[in-house]
Design a protein around this motif. Structure first.
Motif, PDB file in Angstrom:
ATOM      1  N   THR A 195      -2.987  -0.497   7.978  1.00 14.71           N
ATOM      2  CA  THR A 195      -1.648   0.100   7.940  1.00 14.71           C
ATOM      3  C   THR A 195      -1.353   0.819   9.253  1.00 14.71           C
ATOM      4  O   THR A 195      -2.163   1.604   9.734  1.00 14.71           O
ATOM      5  CB  THR A 195      -1.536   1.100   6.771  1.00 14.71           C
ATOM      6  N   ALA A 202       0.844  -1.204   0.000  1.00 13.82           N
ATOM      7  CA  ALA A 202       0.000   0.000   0.000  1.00 13.82           C
ATOM      8  C   ALA A 202       0.878   1.253   0.000  1.00 13.82           C
ATOM      9  O   ALA A 202       0.617   2.202  -0.755  1.00 13.82           O
ATOM     10  CB  ALA A 202      -0.931  -0.003   1.208  1.00 13.82           C
ATOM     11  N   CYS A 221      -2.303   5.679   2.918  1.00 13.60           N
ATOM     12  CA  CYS A 221      -2.160   4.224   3.001  1.00 13.60           C
ATOM     13  C   CYS A 221      -3.374   3.582   3.655  1.00 13.60           C
ATOM     14  O   CYS A 221      -3.840   2.527   3.227  1.00 13.60           O
ATOM     15  CB  CYS A 221      -0.895   3.852   3.785  1.00 13.60           C
ATOM     16  N   VAL A 242      -6.134   2.886   1.399  1.00 11.38           N
ATOM     17  CA  VAL A 242      -5.920   1.688   0.584  1.00 11.38           C
ATOM     18  C   VAL A 242      -6.044   0.432   1.453  1.00 11.38           C
ATOM     19  O   VAL A 242      -6.659  -0.554   1.057  1.00 11.38           O
ATOM     20  CB  VAL A 242      -4.525   1.727  -0.086  1.00 11.38           C
ATOM     21  N   ASP A 243      -5.420   0.465   2.637  1.00 12.58           N
ATOM     22  CA  ASP A 243      -5.423  -0.670   3.562  1.00 12.58           C
ATOM     23  C   ASP A 243      -5.579  -0.143   4.984  1.00 12.58           C
ATOM     24  O   ASP A 243      -4.614   0.358   5.567  1.00 12.58           O
ATOM     25  CB  ASP A 243      -4.116  -1.458   3.423  1.00 12.58           C
TER      26      ASP A 243
END
Length: 150
Positions: A58, A30, A51, A54-55
């Motif tokens: 994280t 990510a 990040c 996206v995930d």
């Protein structure tokens, strides 16, 4: 640029991380994907936020540890803004410092050629090797200077 128009090649970075004995985790992926779409400077906090979009799993520690490794690999460079916070620059073309306008908050880059005389004086008088990426000169930009004189 890579074939996808991104600034970094994720497969190459994955291979270089593996060569250092590091795993290619979803969180590292990510971060590399976020960096691949980033031009210019970005703070660690901004990277963590991107990040997590996206995930969501994280963690800040993973981001900062991975940034340290990516800096060793030459993928990013870090410097510090006028307020002291750490900023990262993806694949910088050359070493550079920064100008920061205390009136408007604008920033500009100081190229190594522009800073050469300053760096030479520091090195000659103090025997000190300057890391230009950590130099931030605070002052007022031309626009703010012009506005102040009106």
């Amino acid at each position: 640029m890579t074939e996808a128009g991104l600034l970094v090649d994720t497969a190459t970075i994955r291979d270089r991380l593996h060569a250092r004995g590091l795993r290619w985790t979803p969180q590292r992926r990510a971060l590399v994907e976020v960096l691949a779409e980033t031009a210019g400077h970005v703070t660690g906090a901004e990277l963590i936020g991107r990040c997590r979009a996206v995930d969501p799993t994280t963690t800040p520690s993973t981001v900062y540890r991975t940034l340290d490794v990516l800096e060793e690999l030459g993928i990013v460079r870090h410097g510090h803004g006028a307020d002291g916070r750490e900023e990262f620059h993806v694949l910088p073309d050359s070493e550079h410092g920064h100008l920061y306008c205390r009136a408007c908050g604008g920033t500009r880059e100081i190229e190594a050629d522009d800073a050469a005389a300053f760096v030479a004086v520091i090195e000659a008088r103090h025997g000190f090797a300057v890391d230009l990426s950590h130099v931030t000169v605070v002052g007022r930009c031309a626009i703010c200077l012009g506005a102040a004189s009106d």
